[in-house]
Enzyme design. Structure first.
Site, short mmCIF file in Angstrom:
data_model
loop_
_atom_site.label_atom_id
_atom_site.label_comp_id
_atom_site.label_asym_id
_atom_site.label_seq_id
_atom_site.Cartn_x
_atom_site.Cartn_y
_atom_site.Cartn_z
CB CYS A 1 7.50 34.89 24.79
SG CYS A 1 6.65 34.95 22.84
CD GLU B 1 12.25 35.32 13.51
OE1 GLU B 1 11.81 35.05 14.43
OE2 GLU B 1 13.50 35.53 13.47
CB SER C 1 3.27 27.55 16.31
OG SER C 1 4.52 27.52 17.59
FE1 SF4 Z 1 8.60 35.77 21.66
FE2 SF4 Z 1 9.58 35.15 19.28
FE3 SF4 Z 1 9.97 37.20 20.44
FE4 SF4 Z 1 10.88 35.24 21.47
S1 SF4 Z 1 11.36 36.62 19.41
S2 SF4 Z 1 9.94 37.34 22.63
S3 SF4 Z 1 9.06 33.92 21.03
S4 SF4 Z 1 8.20 36.97 19.74
#
Ligand code: SF4
Length: 314
Positions: A12, A126, A222
């Site tokens: 991403c 996160e 992940s």
């Molecule tokens: Fe990628 Fe996580 Fe950002 Fe979504 S929040 S774009 S999965 S890094």
């Protein structure tokens, strides 16, 4: 045997940006650079960057004074930022802008006097970063049962935010449960689940309708890769998370006519190609992509890395 590739799959924009921050830092400042936590949750990515001179650590105290310090895509608590500042570490922040958006939303709700609920998985970096950014008490829920257990009055001013890599379906249920218990709750539908997570999950759902087996390329830690495998299981398909082609078990292929293949947002395409190679070795004749969303999201690099000039080490 046919192989159908999910579209979209793999990297991403947040992951591309985070990896580029490490690579450009190595180019600009020279090795080593220090990265707090795995830059993204993929062993192959981490080992490739280690070979180029990145050193991954769990905590800031492992970083020598003055060394270039990079925060991972998952974000960090304010205490980590403060510690880096007090030590004068030169920091480059690879926190995904979509994670930062959740931090800002959470802070805004708390500043307006709302108790904050975070929908997410305990222990995920996160989630730890978001809790540590918000600066007030945060109630973590990861299921509708957790919502039932919340010790908050129904009319309390409450808001919620979500981790970016959750299951869209589970989160919708949890939000519905929150809205039933707290009719005045505020929060952003499932919009905090980022575009990449949403696209990859809906592509896998489509893929599962036309395949006999689902393979997800990604690392065990992940979050978004695990969610993709769970969708396969929910759809009644044998589904496996594999790091690369070496983890393909030929026994999974017995009686399988069509294999569906996807990759989590932190898994590079070369690992998908590696799995395809292993599948060819076991009789895959055709490989074709599914139709799906073409993503064109890009996130800007930090200002100090936008120009590719070599600088002396500080
Ligand atoms: Fe990628 Fe996580 Fe950002 Fe979504 S929040 S774009 S999965 S890094």
């Amino acid at each position: 045997m046919r192989v159908i590739l999910a579209q979209p799959r793999g990297f991403c924009a947040g992951v591309v940006r985070a990896i580029e921050i490490v690579e450009r830092s190595l180019e600009k400042f020279g090795a080593p650079v220090y990265v707090r936590h795995e830059i993204v949750h993929n062993r192959h990515v981490v080992e490739t960057l280690e070979r180029k001179g990145a050193i991954f650590v769990d905590e800031l105290h492992e970083i020598p004074d003055g060394a270039v310090t990079i925060f991972s895509a998952h974000g960090v608590a304010q205490t980590v930022i403060d510690e880096a500042k007090s030590r004068g570490l030169p920091v480059l922040d690879a926190t995904c802008p979509l994670v930062t958006k959740v931090h800002l939303q959470g802070k805004r709700y708390v500043a307006r006097g709302r108790a904050l609920i975070l929908i997410g998985h305990e222990g995920h970096p996160e989630v730890e970063g978001t809790i540590g950014q918000v600066g007030g008490p945060v109630h973590l829920v990861s299921s509708t049962q957790d919502v039932d257990r919340l010790d908050l009055p129904a009319d309390a001013p409450i808001a919620y935010v979500t981790q970016t890599t959750l299951s869209v379906d589970d989160t919708r249920e949890i939000i519905a449960a929150l809205q039933r218990r707290f009719p005045n709750i505020e929060g952003p539908d499932v919009a905090d689940i980022c575009y990449a997570t949403q696209h990859r999950q809906s592509a896998v759902r489509d893929l599962c309708r036309v395949v006999d087996l689902l393979l997800v390329v990604g690392s065990r830690n992940s979050s978004n890769s695990n969610r993709l495998r769970e969708i396969g299981i929910e759809q009644g398909l044998p589904s496996h998370l594999i790091a690369d082609g070496s983890e393909l078990d030929p026994a999974w292929l017995a009686g399988v006519g069509t294999v569906g293949l996807t990759a989590g947002a932190s898994a590079p395409e070369e690992l998908v190609l590696d799995v395809i190679e292993a599948l060819r070795h076991h009789g895959a004749l055709e490989v074709e992509p599914m139709d799906g969303v073409r993503e064109d999201v890009e996130f800007r690099l930090p200002a100090e890395l936008r120009e590719r000039t070599k600088e002396p080490v500080r």
